[in-house]
Write a protein that holds these residues in place. Structure first.
Motif, PDB file in Angstrom:
ATOM      1  N   ALA A 186     -10.843 -53.286  36.106  1.00  0.00           N
ATOM      2  CA  ALA A 186     -11.227 -54.699  36.007  1.00  0.00           C
ATOM      3  C   ALA A 186     -10.002 -55.591  35.838  1.00  0.00           C
ATOM      4  CB  ALA A 186     -12.187 -54.879  34.820  1.00  0.00           C
ATOM      5  N   GLU A 187      -9.049 -55.175  35.021  1.00  0.00           N
ATOM      6  CA  GLU A 187      -7.842 -55.968  34.803  1.00  0.00           C
ATOM      7  C   GLU A 187      -6.950 -56.011  36.036  1.00  0.00           C
ATOM      8  OE1 GLU A 187      -5.943 -54.290  31.427  1.00  0.00           O
ATOM      9  OE2 GLU A 187      -7.461 -55.022  29.995  1.00  0.00           O
ATOM     10  N   ALA A 188      -7.106 -55.018  36.922  1.00  0.00           N
ATOM     11  CA  ALA A 188      -6.255 -54.959  38.117  1.00  0.00           C
ATOM     12  C   ALA A 188      -6.431 -56.205  38.981  1.00  0.00           C
ATOM     13  CB  ALA A 188      -6.572 -53.704  38.924  1.00  0.00           C
ATOM     14  N   PHE A 189      -7.640 -56.720  39.077  1.00  0.00           N
ATOM     15  CA  PHE A 189      -7.888 -57.912  39.900  1.00  0.00           C
ATOM     16  C   PHE A 189      -7.188 -59.128  39.298  1.00  0.00           C
ATOM     17  CE2 PHE A 189     -11.436 -55.035  40.718  1.00  0.00           C
ATOM     18  CZ  PHE A 189     -11.439 -55.003  42.105  1.00  0.00           C
ATOM     19  N   TYR A 190      -7.230 -59.229  37.964  1.00  0.00           N
ATOM     20  CA  TYR A 190      -6.518 -60.330  37.310  1.00  0.00           C
ATOM     21  C   TYR A 190      -5.009 -60.174  37.490  1.00  0.00           C
ATOM     22  CZ  TYR A 190      -4.365 -63.053  33.589  1.00  0.00           C
ATOM     23  OH  TYR A 190      -3.555 -63.901  32.878  1.00  0.00           O
ATOM     24  N   ASN A 191      -4.504 -58.943  37.291  1.00  0.00           N
ATOM     25  CA  ASN A 191      -3.063 -58.705  37.426  1.00  0.00           C
ATOM     26  C   ASN A 191      -2.580 -59.011  38.837  1.00  0.00           C
ATOM     27  OD1 ASN A 191      -2.869 -57.862  34.751  1.00  0.00           O
ATOM     28  ND2 ASN A 191      -3.215 -55.706  35.262  1.00  0.00           N
ATOM     29  N   PHE A 192      -3.381 -58.632  39.819  1.00  0.00           N
ATOM     30  CA  PHE A 192      -3.006 -58.900  41.210  1.00  0.00           C
ATOM     31  C   PHE A 192      -2.967 -60.407  41.478  1.00  0.00           C
ATOM     32  CE2 PHE A 192      -4.293 -59.616  45.667  1.00  0.00           C
ATOM     33  CZ  PHE A 192      -3.249 -58.971  46.312  1.00  0.00           C
ATOM     34  N   GLY A 193      -3.984 -61.108  41.024  1.00  0.00           N
ATOM     35  CA  GLY A 193      -4.010 -62.545  41.223  1.00  0.00           C
ATOM     36  C   GLY A 193      -2.874 -63.254  40.509  1.00  0.00           C
ATOM     37  N   TYR A 194      -2.563 -62.804  39.289  1.00  0.00           N
ATOM     38  CA  TYR A 194      -1.484 -63.420  38.529  1.00  0.00           C
ATOM     39  C   TYR A 194      -0.134 -63.182  39.206  1.00  0.00           C
ATOM     40  CZ  TYR A 194       1.056 -65.074  34.430  1.00  0.00           C
ATOM     41  OH  TYR A 194       1.870 -65.785  33.581  1.00  0.00           O
ATOM     42  N   ALA A 195       0.076 -61.962  39.726  1.00  0.00           N
ATOM     43  CA  ALA A 195       1.341 -61.654  40.393  1.00  0.00           C
ATOM     44  C   ALA A 195       1.514 -62.466  41.666  1.00  0.00           C
ATOM     45  CB  ALA A 195       1.410 -60.158  40.712  1.00  0.00           C
ATOM     46  N   ILE A 196       0.427 -62.662  42.414  1.00  0.00           N
ATOM     47  CA  ILE A 196       0.495 -63.434  43.651  1.00  0.00           C
ATOM     48  C   ILE A 196       0.750 -64.908  43.379  1.00  0.00           C
ATOM     49  CG2 ILE A 196      -0.842 -64.195  45.651  1.00  0.00           C
ATOM     50  CD1 ILE A 196       0.172 -61.343  45.858  1.00  0.00           C
ATOM     51  N   THR A 197       0.157 -65.431  42.316  1.00  0.00           N
ATOM     52  CA  THR A 197       0.298 -66.855  42.017  1.00  0.00           C
ATOM     53  C   THR A 197       1.556 -67.171  41.216  1.00  0.00           C
ATOM     54  OG1 THR A 197      -1.135 -66.548  40.068  1.00  0.00           O
ATOM     55  CG2 THR A 197      -2.178 -67.276  42.126  1.00  0.00           C
ATOM     56  N   HIS A 198       2.239 -66.149  40.707  1.00  0.00           N
ATOM     57  CA  HIS A 198       3.477 -66.362  39.947  1.00  0.00           C
ATOM     58  C   HIS A 198       4.591 -65.459  40.485  1.00  0.00           C
ATOM     59  CE1 HIS A 198       0.268 -67.742  37.253  1.00  0.00           C
ATOM     60  NE2 HIS A 198       1.166 -68.535  36.684  1.00  0.00           N
ATOM     61  N   PRO A 199       4.936 -65.590  41.766  1.00  0.00           N
ATOM     62  CA  PRO A 199       5.945 -64.686  42.350  1.00  0.00           C
ATOM     63  C   PRO A 199       7.326 -64.854  41.742  1.00  0.00           C
ATOM     64  CG  PRO A 199       5.465 -66.490  43.857  1.00  0.00           C
ATOM     65  CD  PRO A 199       4.477 -66.594  42.742  1.00  0.00           C
ATOM     66  N   GLN A 200       7.603 -66.034  41.153  1.00  0.00           N
ATOM     67  CA  GLN A 200       8.932 -66.271  40.595  1.00  0.00           C
ATOM     68  C   GLN A 200       9.216 -65.363  39.396  1.00  0.00           C
ATOM     69  OE1 GLN A 200       6.391 -68.331  40.393  1.00  0.00           O
ATOM     70  NE2 GLN A 200       6.101 -68.934  38.254  1.00  0.00           N
ATOM     71  N   LEU A 201       8.170 -64.810  38.785  1.00  0.00           N
ATOM     72  CA  LEU A 201       8.367 -63.954  37.618  1.00  0.00           C
ATOM     73  C   LEU A 201       8.905 -62.578  37.987  1.00  0.00           C
ATOM     74  CD1 LEU A 201       5.176 -64.759  35.494  1.00  0.00           C
ATOM     75  CD2 LEU A 201       7.508 -65.608  35.173  1.00  0.00           C
ATOM     76  N   TRP A 202       8.768 -62.180  39.271  1.00  0.00           N
ATOM     77  CA  TRP A 202       9.217 -60.838  39.653  1.00  0.00           C
ATOM     78  C   TRP A 202       9.963 -60.797  40.985  1.00  0.00           C
ATOM     79  CZ3 TRP A 202       6.534 -58.699  43.979  1.00  0.00           C
ATOM     80  CH2 TRP A 202       5.408 -59.433  44.381  1.00  0.00           C
TER      81      TRP A 202
ATOM     82  N   GLU B 137      15.692 -61.282  34.205  1.00  0.00           N
ATOM     83  CA  GLU B 137      14.411 -60.845  33.660  1.00  0.00           C
ATOM     84  C   GLU B 137      13.422 -60.516  34.779  1.00  0.00           C
ATOM     85  OE1 GLU B 137      12.772 -63.484  30.806  1.00  0.00           O
ATOM     86  OE2 GLU B 137      14.485 -63.342  29.419  1.00  0.00           O
ATOM     87  N   ALA B 138      13.479 -61.274  35.874  1.00  0.00           N
ATOM     88  CA  ALA B 138      12.590 -61.013  37.006  1.00  0.00           C
ATOM     89  C   ALA B 138      12.885 -59.642  37.613  1.00  0.00           C
ATOM     90  CB  ALA B 138      12.735 -62.104  38.056  1.00  0.00           C
ATOM     91  N   ILE B 139      14.157 -59.262  37.674  1.00  0.00           N
ATOM     92  CA  ILE B 139      14.519 -57.940  38.196  1.00  0.00           C
ATOM     93  C   ILE B 139      13.924 -56.856  37.323  1.00  0.00           C
ATOM     94  CG2 ILE B 139      16.431 -56.371  38.689  1.00  0.00           C
ATOM     95  CD1 ILE B 139      18.153 -58.789  39.322  1.00  0.00           C
ATOM     96  N   MET B 140      14.044 -57.014  36.019  1.00  0.00           N
ATOM     97  CA  MET B 140      13.516 -56.003  35.107  1.00  0.00           C
ATOM     98  C   MET B 140      11.996 -55.938  35.150  1.00  0.00           C
ATOM     99  SD  MET B 140      15.602 -54.024  33.719  1.00  0.00           S
ATOM    100  CE  MET B 140      17.182 -53.711  32.922  1.00  0.00           C
ATOM    101  N   ARG B 141      11.346 -57.082  35.343  1.00  0.00           N
ATOM    102  CA  ARG B 141       9.884 -57.048  35.505  1.00  0.00           C
ATOM    103  C   ARG B 141       9.512 -56.299  36.775  1.00  0.00           C
ATOM    104  NH1 ARG B 141      10.291 -62.655  34.190  1.00  0.00           N
ATOM    105  NH2 ARG B 141       9.775 -63.037  31.995  1.00  0.00           N
ATOM    106  N   PHE B 142      10.250 -56.530  37.845  1.00  0.00           N
ATOM    107  CA  PHE B 142      10.003 -55.822  39.103  1.00  0.00           C
ATOM    108  C   PHE B 142      10.174 -54.317  38.911  1.00  0.00           C
ATOM    109  CE2 PHE B 142      11.208 -54.125  43.232  1.00  0.00           C
ATOM    110  CZ  PHE B 142      10.287 -54.709  44.081  1.00  0.00           C
ATOM    111  N   VAL B 143      11.228 -53.925  38.194  1.00  0.00           N
ATOM    112  CA  VAL B 143      11.476 -52.507  37.933  1.00  0.00           C
ATOM    113  C   VAL B 143      10.333 -51.915  37.122  1.00  0.00           C
ATOM    114  CG1 VAL B 143      12.993 -50.871  36.756  1.00  0.00           C
ATOM    115  CG2 VAL B 143      13.983 -52.748  38.078  1.00  0.00           C
ATOM    116  N   TYR B 144       9.906 -52.632  36.087  1.00  0.00           N
ATOM    117  CA  TYR B 144       8.849 -52.101  35.213  1.00  0.00           C
ATOM    118  C   TYR B 144       7.526 -51.951  35.958  1.00  0.00           C
ATOM    119  CZ  TYR B 144       5.183 -51.958  31.714  1.00  0.00           C
ATOM    120  OH  TYR B 144       4.066 -51.596  30.997  1.00  0.00           O
TER     121      TYR B 144
END
Length: 308
Positions: free
Chosen positions: A25-41, A48-55
């Motif tokens: 269930a959380e996967a849909f939220y996580n996917f939407g959040y990642a798509i709408t906030h691409p600058q974070l990764w 910090e974005a590089i480390m988020r991408f790695v994680y």
């Protein structure tokens, strides 16, 4: 004691089931959040974005995003059979196109080996240079060791292409003697129980193995997101450039990238093989090989195809 054990076992099983459903269930939220906030990764000017991408690339969250996406596509494909055939054709086409392109690395490997022999034995040169203006010049030993990269490209990037073409070696004990529908069941179970788990495990190990040779501080699979974000303060690129010999090939980080690419391609083709097996199970023997793009040696050479 037995009742306690029984309760603890079923309690753990129930808790595991709840954890599994919650992550889907959380996967849909996580996917939407990642798509709408691409600058974070994706903003790699931010450490910090590089480390988020790695994680997230090797995280449980990423696994369930992919798992949920596969579930949704499978559900659509079960309702619209043409859509599932389209996914099969697309994924097999991707495997064929990639494999046919990188198969030329085998020819390049042979040509380069011949040039190396001539340069060493005939012209007695210690190095080789290619290019115009500012040439690319390296020691002969560098080009000799680089041949392993071409071999790795063929193995990693042509694996699924070979699968589509039916070129992998099989040890057949019962498969040839069972019915069409039983074969398709075996194929589906093989995709789910062997291909997919193997690809996921290879990805999980290969992802951090790759990044440990690209950046410092070196990330670990046991690191939490907060810990990696803290490490990002000291982050810098440190691409591996160490060879096995003083003048030898020094791009071994490329092998780590190929390992991750191999895992991704095997997982994608496991989905294609699962879908094809299901469709051939439903539609019957007449659908075997439907839309399958197999290479041919040409007219009159059919007897030799598949015999290698």
């Amino acid at each position: 004691m037995q009742d306690d054990n029984g309760i603890s076992f079923f309690g753990a099983l129930w808790n595991g089931l709840i954890w599994f459903v919650q992550n889907i269930a959380e996967a849909f939220y996580n996917f939407g959040y990642a798509i709408t906030h691409p600058q974070l990764w994706l903003n790699w000017s931010d450490k910090e974005a590089i480390m988020r991408f790695v994680y997230y690339g090797g995280s449980v969250e990423f696994f369930f995003v992919i798992f949920a996406l596969v579930l949704v596509l499978t559900a659509i494909g079960l309702y619209f059979r043409g859509f599932m055939w389209g996914m099969v054709r697309g994924l097999e086409g991707f495997a064929n196109t990639t494999g046919r392109f990188f198969a030329w690395a085998g020819l390049l490997m042979v040509i380069q080996q011949i040039v190396i022999v001539f340069m060493q034995r005939v012209f007695t040169r210690p190095d080789m240079a290619f290019g115009l203006g500012i040439p690319f010049q390296m020691d002969i030993s560098w080009f000799a060791e680089e041949l392993k990269l071409y071999n790795a490209m063929v193995v990693c990037l042509c694996c699924t292409y070979t699968f589509v073409q039916g070129g992998h070696v099989r040890v057949d004990l019962i498969y040839a003697g069972i019915s069409h529908r039983a074969k398709r069941v075996v194929d589906m179970l093989g995709a789910i129980l062997f291909m997919m788990p193997m690809a996921v495990l290879t990805w999980m190990y290969g992802w951090y193995f790759m990044w440990r040779h690209l950046i410092v501080p070196k990330p670990s699979a046991s690191d939490t997101l907060d810990r990696l974000v803290m490490k990002s303060r000291a982050l810098r690129w440190n691409v591996e450039t160490i060879g096995f010999s003083p003048n030898g090939f020094n791009g071994y980080f490329l092998f780590k990238i190929l390992l991750v690419a191999f895992a991704a391609m095997v997982f994608l083709h496991a989905i294609a093989f699962l879908y094809r097996s299901y469709l051939e199970y439903v539609e019957g023997p007449e659908s075997v090989g439907k839309y399958l793009d197999k290479d041919s040696l040409g007219e009159g050479e059919e007897a030799y195809e598949g015999a290698h």
